[in-house]
Design a protein around this motif. Structure first.
Motif, PDB file in Angstrom:
ATOM      1  N   ARG A  62      12.092   3.664  12.720  1.00  0.00           N
ATOM      2  CA  ARG A  62      11.158   2.965  13.603  1.00  0.00           C
ATOM      3  C   ARG A  62       9.894   2.672  12.820  1.00  0.00           C
ATOM      4  N   ILE A  63       9.404   1.452  12.933  1.00  0.00           N
ATOM      5  CA  ILE A  63       8.199   1.068  12.212  1.00  0.00           C
ATOM      6  C   ILE A  63       7.022   1.114  13.178  1.00  0.00           C
ATOM      7  N   ASP A  64       5.976   1.805  12.777  1.00  0.00           N
ATOM      8  CA  ASP A  64       4.780   1.878  13.609  1.00  0.00           C
ATOM      9  C   ASP A  64       3.915   0.642  13.320  1.00  0.00           C
ATOM     10  N   LEU A  67       0.435   0.997  11.738  1.00  0.00           N
ATOM     11  CA  LEU A  67       0.282   1.360  10.324  1.00  0.00           C
ATOM     12  C   LEU A  67       0.828   0.291   9.381  1.00  0.00           C
ATOM     13  N   CYS A  68       1.751  -0.495   9.866  1.00  0.00           N
ATOM     14  CA  CYS A  68       2.441  -1.464   9.011  1.00  0.00           C
ATOM     15  C   CYS A  68       1.507  -2.591   8.580  1.00  0.00           C
ATOM     16  N   ILE A  69       1.500  -2.885   7.273  1.00  0.00           N
ATOM     17  CA  ILE A  69       0.673  -4.001   6.779  1.00  0.00           C
ATOM     18  C   ILE A  69       1.531  -5.230   6.453  1.00  0.00           C
ATOM     19  N   GLU A  70       2.781  -5.173   6.876  1.00  0.00           N
ATOM     20  CA  GLU A  70       3.714  -6.290   6.696  1.00  0.00           C
ATOM     21  C   GLU A  70       3.876  -6.693   5.230  1.00  0.00           C
ATOM     22  N   CYS A  71       3.971  -5.720   4.375  1.00  0.00           N
ATOM     23  CA  CYS A  71       4.128  -6.019   2.945  1.00  0.00           C
ATOM     24  C   CYS A  71       5.559  -6.469   2.626  1.00  0.00           C
ATOM     25  N   GLY A  72       6.498  -6.129   3.521  1.00  0.00           N
ATOM     26  CA  GLY A  72       7.861  -6.614   3.355  1.00  0.00           C
ATOM     27  C   GLY A  72       8.746  -5.765   2.452  1.00  0.00           C
ATOM     28  N   ARG A  73       8.231  -4.672   1.955  1.00  0.00           N
ATOM     29  CA  ARG A  73       9.054  -3.862   1.035  1.00  0.00           C
ATOM     30  C   ARG A  73      10.270  -3.253   1.730  1.00  0.00           C
ATOM     31  N   CYS A  74      10.094  -2.797   2.941  1.00  0.00           N
ATOM     32  CA  CYS A  74      11.220  -2.177   3.655  1.00  0.00           C
ATOM     33  C   CYS A  74      12.337  -3.194   3.830  1.00  0.00           C
ATOM     34  N   LYS A  75      11.943  -4.407   4.176  1.00  0.00           N
ATOM     35  CA  LYS A  75      12.919  -5.470   4.404  1.00  0.00           C
ATOM     36  C   LYS A  75      13.684  -5.752   3.111  1.00  0.00           C
ATOM     37  N   ASN A  86       9.990  -9.953  11.895  1.00  0.00           N
ATOM     38  CA  ASN A  86       8.691  -9.478  12.409  1.00  0.00           C
ATOM     39  C   ASN A  86       8.540  -7.955  12.274  1.00  0.00           C
ATOM     40  N   PHE A  87       9.245  -7.410  11.286  1.00  0.00           N
ATOM     41  CA  PHE A  87       9.142  -5.978  10.942  1.00  0.00           C
ATOM     42  C   PHE A  87       9.443  -5.049  12.099  1.00  0.00           C
ATOM     43  N   LYS A  88      10.556  -5.332  12.737  1.00  0.00           N
ATOM     44  CA  LYS A  88      11.118  -4.400  13.723  1.00  0.00           C
ATOM     45  C   LYS A  88      12.494  -4.006  13.197  1.00  0.00           C
ATOM     46  N   ILE A 103      10.135   3.999   0.792  1.00  0.00           N
ATOM     47  CA  ILE A 103       9.672   2.755   0.170  1.00  0.00           C
ATOM     48  C   ILE A 103       8.310   2.338   0.718  1.00  0.00           C
ATOM     49  N   CYS A 104       8.071   2.599   1.969  1.00  0.00           N
ATOM     50  CA  CYS A 104       6.874   2.091   2.631  1.00  0.00           C
ATOM     51  C   CYS A 104       5.604   2.703   2.028  1.00  0.00           C
ATOM     52  N   PRO A 105       4.684   1.868   1.555  1.00  0.00           N
ATOM     53  CA  PRO A 105       3.469   2.394   0.931  1.00  0.00           C
ATOM     54  C   PRO A 105       2.487   2.985   1.951  1.00  0.00           C
TER      55      PRO A 105
END
Ligand code: SF4
Ligand code: SF4
Ligand code: SF4
Ligand code: SF4
Lengths: 310, 285
Positions: A62-64, A67-75, A86-88, A103-105
């Protein structure tokens, strides 16, 4: 304690109907319905649930959004394409691998438990039963099969039963493998259709691969005697015995409509043909009991099957 | 347009419906997504050729670089890595190829190689229907990965018919998750009815429009028809419990080939699906 798994490769061969009949014939057995993805056995055996437990499968990310800055690394790193634009996280797509969390910074991803199903310990008119239900689209039916089997073992110890009859799932994948590993004997219920023959070969490959003693029963053998012969020849070549052949009979549907096992249904039937059919099932069961007993005797010098080339 | 043929349970006639529908239409693709037991080609008898190996990345650990810090084995959610006092053990059959261990390893001791999960095959040359299937290796568990690879071959300009695996678990979602329409095949017996309701739950939760085909109609009772009526579910086709159909099936012959009057019925079913989709589209706008 012995374990017998009934599988079929393909669905609709009458596997569950036969397993239910065996359940009513076995003297001292636990029933384990491991056909967890769309199980049917409970429709006949009508278990009264004694204990129910939530079953947790793989976790889900689950992405909060705070906190998420939408950097796209997880994707970018998610190999299952489970992170949307949209980072869900799509819970059906997520495999629970947790790569995104490392991975998430920003530490915006956490793994959450998910209830993927329920496991039950129940009581039926033929003795205790372990079964389960799997939530829609859940990933871990193999693990759930193992959970049902360990529940069945517990029940067997508790009630001093010496046999577990496992109704296995279709296919040759994850859940089928979980249902046959460690079994003492596998019964494959086959039918003489082109697809039946093909699937029988696939499941036999599987049981040979895992070196589990196997016997075959041909259901509706008279709908295509040519294919029946083919199955018999094939099994003979592998040294696998065909322990029974059952003709096509409407009784299977009739018993099902009355929510009875074949054996129970026949008790109230006066039709000679039907009682003959039930008698054949009794014979198959007796043969299987014998084989199971012999396996126990042979336990010390276990014979291993060779891996055959198909 | 992608149409999936599914059922809560195997053996209800999914493959029969997929094949006969595909053979009744022109310019269609047929996909056998039941990669654990792909049966379609037993009825089609096409010569097949491999178009792709389905692989899964797996870690290879360089024991010399590895400091046995256990980061990777603690991380792996599938227990594919186990730390021994002197090295890391890897169990390939448990690995899902997530790539996490390679990302984590601070010693750069892990590189990735590939493991075969199965193959994608296609009917040779020009065939009607255009046919693809996936085949999962025996002893392998990553069913969904093979299905996902298979679906890459769907041509959006054509009608694609997908013969889905049985059940309601992950391989089914992988097959029908993004289709335009789902046909649920069932029979009117207690087992069939129970499994149909599970399948309806699946398609409803995925929000896929759907309809029902009753196979072996005449067998059992009328519970499925009553249920569909009460729920407003359209019954697309009834295939009677007919000896000739069963006999053709056992010999591996799609029944439209010997009973040509059924071509029309399957085409009618296809038209009904298109109408239903147009109606839902209209209702939406
Ligand atoms: S846990 Fe794995 S599968 Fe799920 S979203 Fe994260 S990276 Fe993707
Ligand atoms: S890696 Fe973290 S911060 Fe970046 S998009 Fe994903 S959740 Fe958001
Ligand atoms: S993370 Fe790298 S160094 Fe640590 S145990 Fe695993 S392979 Fe070895
Ligand atoms: S790739 Fe993922 S599943 Fe495979 S061993 Fe590494 S962490 Fe485990």
């Amino acid at each position: 304690m012995k374990q017998l798994t009934v599988i079929s490769g393909k669905g609709g061969t009458g596997k569950t109907t036969l397993t239910a009949a065996f359940a009513s014939l076995a003297k001292n057995a636990i029933i384990a319905d491991c056909d967890v993805d769309a199980s049917d056995m409970h429709l006949i055996l009508k278990p009264k649930v004694l204990e129910k437990e939530d079953y947790y499968g793989l976790e889900v990310a689950r992405i909060d959004p705070e906190l998420c800055i939408e950097c796209g690394r997880c994707k970018e790193f998610c190999r299952y394409g489970a992170v949307s634009g949209n980072f869900k996280v799509d819970p059906y797509g997520c495999d629970g691998c947790a790569v995104c969390t490392v991975i998430c910074p920003k530490g915006a991803v956490s793994m959450e438990k998910r209830i993927s199903g329920q496991v039950f310990s129940s009581e039926t008119r033929f003795g205790p039963m372990a079964h389960a239900s799997l939530g829609i689209g859940e990933e871990t039916s193999g693990k759930l099969v193992s959970a049902v089997r360990s529940n069945a073992k517990k029940l067997a110890e508790q009630y001093h039963k010496d046999l577990i009859i496992i109704d296995g799932p279709p296919g040759t994948g994850c859940s089928a493998i979980s249902a046959i590993t460690g079994a003492d004997l596998v019964l494959v219920v086959s039918e003489p259709t082109v697809s039946g023959v093909h699937d029988l070969k696939r499941v036999l490959e599987l049981t040979v691969h895992f070196v589990i003693p196997t016997v075959v029963c041909i259901n509706k053998y008279d709908i295509n005697e040519e294919n029946t012969q083919l199955i018999e020849n094939f099994c003979a070549k592998l040294g696998i015995s065909v322990i029974g052949k059952l003709p096509y009979n409407d009784i299977v549907t009739k018993a099902m409509l009355q929510e009875k096992t074949l054996i129970e249904y026949v008790k109230s039937s006066k039709c000679l043909n039907e009682s003959e059919f039930a008698d054949q099932i009794c014979q198959i069961w007796t043969r299987m009991e014998k084989i199971l007993m012999n396996i126990q005797d042979k336990q010390k010098g276990t014979k291993t099957l060779e891996m055959k080339n198909f | 347009m992608k149409i999936a043929i599914a059922s809560g349970k195997g053996g209800t006639g999914k493959t029969t419906v997929s094949l006969n529908l595909a053979l009744s239409l022109s310019d269609v693709q047929l996909f056998d997504c039941d990669v654990e037991e792909p049966n379609c080609n037993l009825f089609l008898g096409f010569g097949l050729e491999k178009v792709e190996d389905v692989v899964c990345p797996v870690p290879v650990i360089n024991q010399e670089k590895c400091s046995i810090c256990r980061q990777c084995s603690d991380f792996c959610r599938y227990n594919a890595l186990a730390a021994l006092p002197d090295r890391i053990l890897f169990f390939p059959s448990l690995c899902h190829g997530c790539g996490g261990c390679a990302v984590l390893c601070s010693e750069k001791a892990i590189r990735e190689s590939e493991r075969s999960l199965g193959v994608i095959e296609k009917a040779k040359g020009e065939s009607s229907p255009e046919f693809y299937r996936g085949l999962l290796n025996i002893g392998e568990t990553m069913t969904s990965a093979v299905i996902k690879t298979l679906k890459k071959y769907v041509d959006d300009r054509k009608t694609a018919i997908l013969d889905a695996p049985p059940g309601t678990a992950c391989p089914v979602i992988a097959s029908i998750g993004d289709v335009d329409y789902c046909v649920l095949v069932t029979e009117s017996t207690p087992f069939g009815f129970h499994d149909l309701r599970l399948a309806v739950d699946v398609v409803r939760s995925l929000k896929v429009p759907f309809g029902v085909v009753i196979n072996r109609w005449g067998l059992g009772d009328s519970r499925v028809e009553e249920y569909c009526k009460a729920e407003g579910i359209s019954i697309l086709l009834k295939i009677p419990n007919n000896l000739k159909i069963a006999e053709l099936y056992s010999r591996g012959i799609p029944f439209v080939q010997e009973m040509p009057e059924w071509n029309e019925k399957f085409r009618g079913m296809f038209e009904a699906i298109k109408l239903q989709l147009a109606d839902t589209e209209e209702a939406r706008t």
